[in-house]
Design a protein around this motif. Structure first.
Motif, PDB file in Angstrom:
ATOM      1  N   ILE A 255       0.815  -0.995  -0.033  1.00 10.47           N
ATOM      2  CA  ILE A 255      -0.038   0.135   0.046  1.00 10.47           C
ATOM      3  C   ILE A 255       0.728   1.211   0.008  1.00 10.47           C
ATOM      4  CG2 ILE A 255      -1.680   1.221   1.253  1.00 10.47           C
ATOM      5  CD1 ILE A 255      -2.649  -1.529   2.489  1.00 10.47           C
ATOM      6  N   VAL A 256       0.761   2.190  -1.356  1.00  9.28           N
ATOM      7  CA  VAL A 256       1.635   3.381  -1.200  1.00  9.28           C
ATOM      8  C   VAL A 256       0.817   4.558  -0.737  1.00  9.28           C
ATOM      9  CG1 VAL A 256       2.754   4.762  -2.929  1.00  9.28           C
ATOM     10  CG2 VAL A 256       2.897   2.243  -3.365  1.00  9.28           C
ATOM     11  N   VAL A 257       1.313   5.107   0.087  1.00  8.71           N
ATOM     12  CA  VAL A 257       0.777   6.489   0.600  1.00  8.71           C
ATOM     13  C   VAL A 257       0.984   7.568  -0.354  1.00  8.71           C
ATOM     14  CG1 VAL A 257       0.444   8.136   2.480  1.00  8.71           C
ATOM     15  CG2 VAL A 257       0.907   5.493   2.959  1.00  8.71           C
ATOM     16  N   THR A 258      -0.217   8.264  -0.843  1.00  9.85           N
ATOM     17  CA  THR A 258       0.209   9.298  -1.916  1.00  9.85           C
ATOM     18  C   THR A 258       0.123  10.529  -1.061  1.00  9.85           C
ATOM     19  OG1 THR A 258      -2.175   9.350  -2.273  1.00  9.85           O
ATOM     20  CG2 THR A 258      -0.923   7.863  -3.807  1.00  9.85           C
ATOM     21  N   ASP A 259       0.897  11.720  -1.805  1.00 14.05           N
ATOM     22  CA  ASP A 259       1.115  12.915  -1.335  1.00 14.05           C
ATOM     23  C   ASP A 259      -0.119  13.787  -1.425  1.00 14.05           C
ATOM     24  OD1 ASP A 259       3.079  14.798  -0.045  1.00 14.05           O
ATOM     25  OD2 ASP A 259       2.746  16.033  -1.684  1.00 14.05           O
ATOM     26  N   VAL A 260      -0.444  14.499  -0.233  1.00 21.63           N
ATOM     27  CA  VAL A 260      -1.434  15.646  -0.411  1.00 21.63           C
ATOM     28  C   VAL A 260      -0.528  17.041   0.195  1.00 21.63           C
ATOM     29  CG1 VAL A 260      -3.509  14.227   0.046  1.00 21.63           C
ATOM     30  CG2 VAL A 260      -2.195  15.519   1.902  1.00 21.63           C
ATOM     31  N   ASN A 261      -0.972  18.088  -0.314  1.00 23.77           N
ATOM     32  CA  ASN A 261      -0.249  19.407   0.105  1.00 23.77           C
ATOM     33  C   ASN A 261      -0.632  19.704   1.510  1.00 23.77           C
ATOM     34  OD1 ASN A 261       1.255  21.520  -0.208  1.00 23.77           O
ATOM     35  ND2 ASN A 261      -0.089  22.851  -1.539  1.00 23.77           N
ATOM     36  N   ASP A 262       0.143  19.077   2.416  1.00 21.17           N
ATOM     37  CA  ASP A 262      -0.256  19.384   3.862  1.00 21.17           C
ATOM     38  C   ASP A 262       1.334  19.865   4.472  1.00 21.17           C
ATOM     39  OD1 ASP A 262       1.424  17.015   3.480  1.00 21.17           O
ATOM     40  OD2 ASP A 262       0.658  16.050   5.151  1.00 21.17           O
ATOM     41  N   ASN A 263       2.135  20.457   3.764  1.00 24.38           N
ATOM     42  CA  ASN A 263       3.394  20.817   4.223  1.00 24.38           C
ATOM     43  C   ASN A 263       3.455  22.296   3.376  1.00 24.38           C
ATOM     44  OD1 ASN A 263       4.722  18.627   6.111  1.00 24.38           O
ATOM     45  ND2 ASN A 263       4.121  17.551   3.942  1.00 24.38           N
ATOM     46  N   PRO A 264       3.716  23.199   4.330  1.00 21.84           N
ATOM     47  CA  PRO A 264       4.086  24.849   3.748  1.00 21.84           C
ATOM     48  C   PRO A 264       5.585  24.892   3.186  1.00 21.84           C
ATOM     49  CG  PRO A 264       4.033  25.014   6.116  1.00 21.84           C
ATOM     50  CD  PRO A 264       3.677  23.453   5.776  1.00 21.84           C
ATOM     51  N   PRO A 265       5.639  25.857   2.237  1.00 20.54           N
ATOM     52  CA  PRO A 265       7.341  25.995   1.848  1.00 20.54           C
ATOM     53  C   PRO A 265       7.893  26.874   3.053  1.00 20.54           C
ATOM     54  CG  PRO A 265       5.870  27.479   0.576  1.00 20.54           C
ATOM     55  CD  PRO A 265       4.916  26.569   1.406  1.00 20.54           C
ATOM     56  N   ARG A 266       9.242  26.377   3.057  1.00 20.02           N
ATOM     57  CA  ARG A 266      10.161  26.777   4.166  1.00 20.02           C
ATOM     58  C   ARG A 266      11.537  27.262   3.510  1.00 20.02           C
ATOM     59  NH1 ARG A 266       6.088  27.715   6.081  1.00 20.02           N
ATOM     60  NH2 ARG A 266       5.052  26.881   8.293  1.00 20.02           N
ATOM     61  N   PHE A 267      11.874  28.625   3.866  1.00 21.11           N
ATOM     62  CA  PHE A 267      13.424  28.963   3.488  1.00 21.11           C
ATOM     63  C   PHE A 267      14.485  28.360   4.558  1.00 21.11           C
ATOM     64  CE2 PHE A 267      11.078  32.280   1.267  1.00 21.11           C
ATOM     65  CZ  PHE A 267      11.608  32.155   0.024  1.00 21.11           C
ATOM     66  N   PRO A 268      15.404  27.732   4.100  1.00 24.74           N
ATOM     67  CA  PRO A 268      16.365  27.224   5.078  1.00 24.74           C
ATOM     68  C   PRO A 268      17.160  28.128   5.773  1.00 24.74           C
ATOM     69  CG  PRO A 268      16.571  26.127   2.901  1.00 24.74           C
ATOM     70  CD  PRO A 268      15.502  27.448   2.480  1.00 24.74           C
TER      71      PRO A 268
END
Length: 805
Positions: A255-268
């Protein structure tokens, strides 16, 4: 636990006994009546007596029998069997004689091989009862079936594996992932051997499976792809409805877990630093920054923007679609002297935001970018940037047109020098003062030739000419009235001989190369020399045109057929300029409707004067014609003298043709003997080799007057060809060195035999050589056609003899 196990054993024992009883059950009874036959059956006898027949039930045999003795299946028996062994029982069909054997006397059937219901569920056979003595059928052949009784010997199998499913991360509990199915080869109609139930062996912490349908569902709601992106779940299928003793099979489901946009962008980093020189052109890339996103695919697509007002004005941020980086570029020119450091706030945000996860937080992040401007030595800058100047076209050479100013923007403020790019002013119409930047005229201007001039002015540091700035300057030449008006075209008009006074014959207009700001205004009058003209009148229409009318009744072509009317045109100035143009009027014959029929071409000038320009042009044409005629005569004379010098050597015109047979003996006019005796004059050879002196060939001998004798071949071992070689070389040299005549080196005539050749002349006509030993008496034997020739040579021979005596 012990009681449950004991109950299970008793159940299995009872089931086995029942199966054995079914397998050995075979009853035979005497049956009489119509129930065994069909209407019309031949077995039905007269009087209603029914013929005896087979009597038995269906047979069963248990699969996978592992005993050492043959397994008893059943018994067939005929009611005519009295037990004395007179009847023989036989079987045929599927497995007869191999799998199934029958006792011929008793009719007992046994199975000798291990059977598998999953391979074959039943066997169809035919039974016969024969008289042992006569081998005749005692009963009609009948068909019966042996069914293989199923036992639970096949485990469930997952035939569609391997299984791979997928589910989105953060899916709610109970979300369906996929369905798995197992099949059991046992008989689904008998017992519970084929009843399958499902369960999870591994992965039950995150997934469940429906025991009846095999549908896999999520067991938790916090599946996170960034933590674990795949799971291996083991599903088990058990038959006998999951009871104890049932068989089972398992499979692994990925079972492959697909991605959803649950992470915001972050500058290092919260701050980035870049530097760039102040002379960097607009569009130069300063640097790149990138915000990280734990998601994958399109969920990582970002856009960047500048948030502060200062950064928006000076810099531009674009997104590199391949790397998802922010590219910072210069949007306006930088100036170190104005501002050395710029601070830019860059914001990154996801392009595609899932509204289901907005409550997780803001899907954007910001960072600060500091841009340091580096100082460089810059070229001077022109101030103000105006690029238009004006000057009158009658301005004197050296007049000031305008002044350009440039300053050094650097803190050192070096002095500036000016120059004009001569590629834009090749004729040097303008000059510039190197120190002040004053632009002056260098030549006389003419607006009608060039009304605008575009030049490029250079400004450079006095001690560093490599730092150069350029400015385009447009100079407009303002018009002054320096060109007189002229007739628009060389007008020609026609007037009928029967024209009436006041008839309009031509409307004229003028052109002026000047362009006064107030517009043109022209005045028309007849020239002073035409004031006494009584034939035509001129009317100024006051709209820069004039009309010519007739002033008399009728004209006569015989007296005068062309009139030249001079017209004076004056412009409005200032100063007022004028010119005189001529209108040519032809007198023509017309029909009754006024249509012109014919005109003459003789012109009578109203003014007897001819302009100086026309006289000069006429004299120039005459002079050119005279020069051309003299040049042609000179070339012809030179060419003729050259050809005359070549006539003595060119032998092409001295070839005498004498291949005419003549008209017979009496024809004495066919040959011109004087022409045949003409000699070739080789003056060059006589002058070159001296072979014709009086010492050679006897006194008075002249090679130029020598006649050729008949050919006499004298073999000479020593032949001298130098004379011919010298002659040919001289001819070639003359042809090469003479440039005034067409070259003859490709076609030269070398008709020269040489002087004092050891070989006599090849001519067959005659010779006047005093030393000739020829005897022409043989010509008399050539026949009547050559009689005249023989007499001629005989006469010549007699003359020679008398001269010698």
């Amino acid at each position: 636990m012990a009681k449950a196990l004991q109950g299970c054993l008793w159940t299995m024992l009872l089931l086995f006994c029942a199966i054995q009883e079914l397998g050995s059950w075979a009853m035979h009874t005497a049956v009489e009546g119509p129930g065994l036959g069909e209407p019309g059956d031949p077995a039905l006898l007269a009087g209603g007596r029914v013929k005896r027949g087979w009597v038995w039930n269906q047979f069963f045999v248990v699969e996978e029998y592992t005993g050492t003795e043959p397994l008893y299946v059943g018994k067939i028996h005929s009611d005519s069997d009295e037990g004395d062994g007179s009847i023989k029982y036989t079987i045929s069909g599927e497995g007869a004689g191999t799998i199934f054997l029958i006792d011929e006397i008793t009719g007992d059937i046994h199975a000798t091989e291990r059977l598998d219901r999953e391979q074959k569920t039943f066997y169809t056979l035919r039974a016969q009862a024969r008289d042992r003595q006569t081998d005749q059928l005692l009963e009609p052949e009948s068909e019966f079936i042996i069914k293989v009784q199923d036992i639970n010997d096949s485990e469930p199998r997952f035939l569609e594996g391997p299984y791979i499913g997928s589910v989105a991360e953060l899916s709610p509990v109970g979300t369906s992932v996929m369905q798995v199915m197992a099949s059991d080869a046992d008989d689904p109609t008998y017992g519970s051997s084929a009843r399958v139930v499902y369960s999870v062996l591994e992965g039950e912490q995150h997934f469940t499976v429906d025991s009846k349908t095999g549908v896999i569902r999520t067991a938790v709601a916090d599946l996170d792809r960034e933590t674990q992106d795949r799971y291996e779940v083991v599903i088990r299928a058990t038959d006998m409805a999951g009871q104890l003793g049932g068989l089972s099979g398992s499979t692994t489901v990925t079972i492959v877990v697909t991605d959803v946009n649950d992470n915001p962008p972050r500058f290092p980093q919260k701050m980035y630093q870049f530097s760039i020189v102040e002379t960097a052109p607009v569009g130069t890339a300063i640097g790149r920054v990138k915000a990280e996103d734990s998601d994958v695919g399109e969920n990582t697509d970002m856009t960047y923007q500048v948030k502060d007002e200062e950064g928006v004005e000076m810099f531009k941020v674009t997104t590199d679609s391949n790397t998802q980086e922010a590219v910072i570029t210069v949007q306006k020119p930088l100036d170190y002297e104005s501002k050395k450091v710029h601070t830019v706030v860059v914001e990154a945000l996801n392009k595609f935001v899932d509204p289901r996860f907005v409550d997780l937080g803001t899907f954007r992040d910001q960072t600060i970018v500091r841009v340091s401007v580096l100082d460089v030595d810059e070229p001077p800058e022109f101030r103000p940037p105006s690029n238009l100047m004006e000057v009158q076209e009658d301005a004197h050479v050296g007049s000031v047109v305008g002044v350009v100013t440039a300053l050094d923007p650097d803190t050192a403020n070096h002095p500036v020098r000016y120059a004009i790019d001569r590629s834009t002013d090749a004729e040097r119409i303008f000059d510039i003062d190197a120190k002040t930047g004053a632009i002056v005229t260098g030549k006389v201007l003419d607006r009608e030739t060039a009304g605008w001039h575009n030049i490029t002015v250079l400004a450079m540091e006095a001690d560093n000419h490599s730092q150069v700035s350029r400015a385009s300057l447009r100079i407009r030449i303002l018009d002054v009235n320096d060109n007189p008006p002229e007739l628009a075209t060389p007008y020609e008009a026609a007037v009928c001989e029967d024209a009436k006074p006041g008839q309009l014959i031509q409307t004229i207009s003028v052109v002026d190369r000047d362009e006064p700001q107030s517009g043109h205004r022209f005045y028309f009058t007849l020239a002073p020399e035409a004031t006494n003209n009584h034939h035509f009148s001129l009317l100024d229409i006051q709209d820069n045109t004039a009309a010519v009318h007739t002033q008399r009744v009728g004209f006569n072509r015989q007296e005068q057929d062309v009139y030249l009317l001079p017209i004076l045109v004056v412009d409005s100035g200032p100063p007022a300029l004028s010119s005189t143009g001529t209108l040519t009027i032809r007198v023509c014959g017309c029909d009754s409707s006024g249509a012109i029929q014919s005109c003459n071409s003789t012109a009578y000038v109203v003014s007897a004067t001819l302009s100086p320009g026309a006289l000069i042009a006429l004299l120039v044409c005459v002079l050119i014609l005279v020069v051309l005629v003299l040049l042609i005569l000179t070339l012809k004379r030179h060419h003729k003298s050259h050809l005359t010098s070549e006539d003595d050597e060119d032998m092409r015109d001295n070839v005498i043709k004498y291949n005419d047979e003549g008209g017979g003996e009496q024809d004495t006019e066919a040959y011109d003997m004087s022409a045949l005796r003409s000699l070739y004059d080789f003056s060059e050879i006589k002058a070159g080799d001296g072979g014709g002196g009086p010492g050679e060939g006897g006194p008075g001998r002249n090679p130029a007057s020598e006649l050729h004798a008949l050919p006499q071949w004298v073999q000479s071992p020593d032949l001298d060809f130098s004379v011919f070689r010298d002659y040919i070389c001289r001819k070639v040299e003359q042809a090469d060195e003479d440039p005034s005549v067409p070259p003859y080196d490709s076609f030269q005539t070398y008709a020269f035999e040489g002087s004092d050749s050891p070989v006599p002349s090849l001519s067959s006509i005659n010779t006047w050589s005093s030393g000739s030993e020829q005897d022409f008496s043989y010509l008399g034997g050539w026949g009547p056609r050559f009689r005249q020739l023989a007499a001629l040579y005989a006469g010549r021979r007699g003359d020679e003899d008398s001269e010698e005596s």
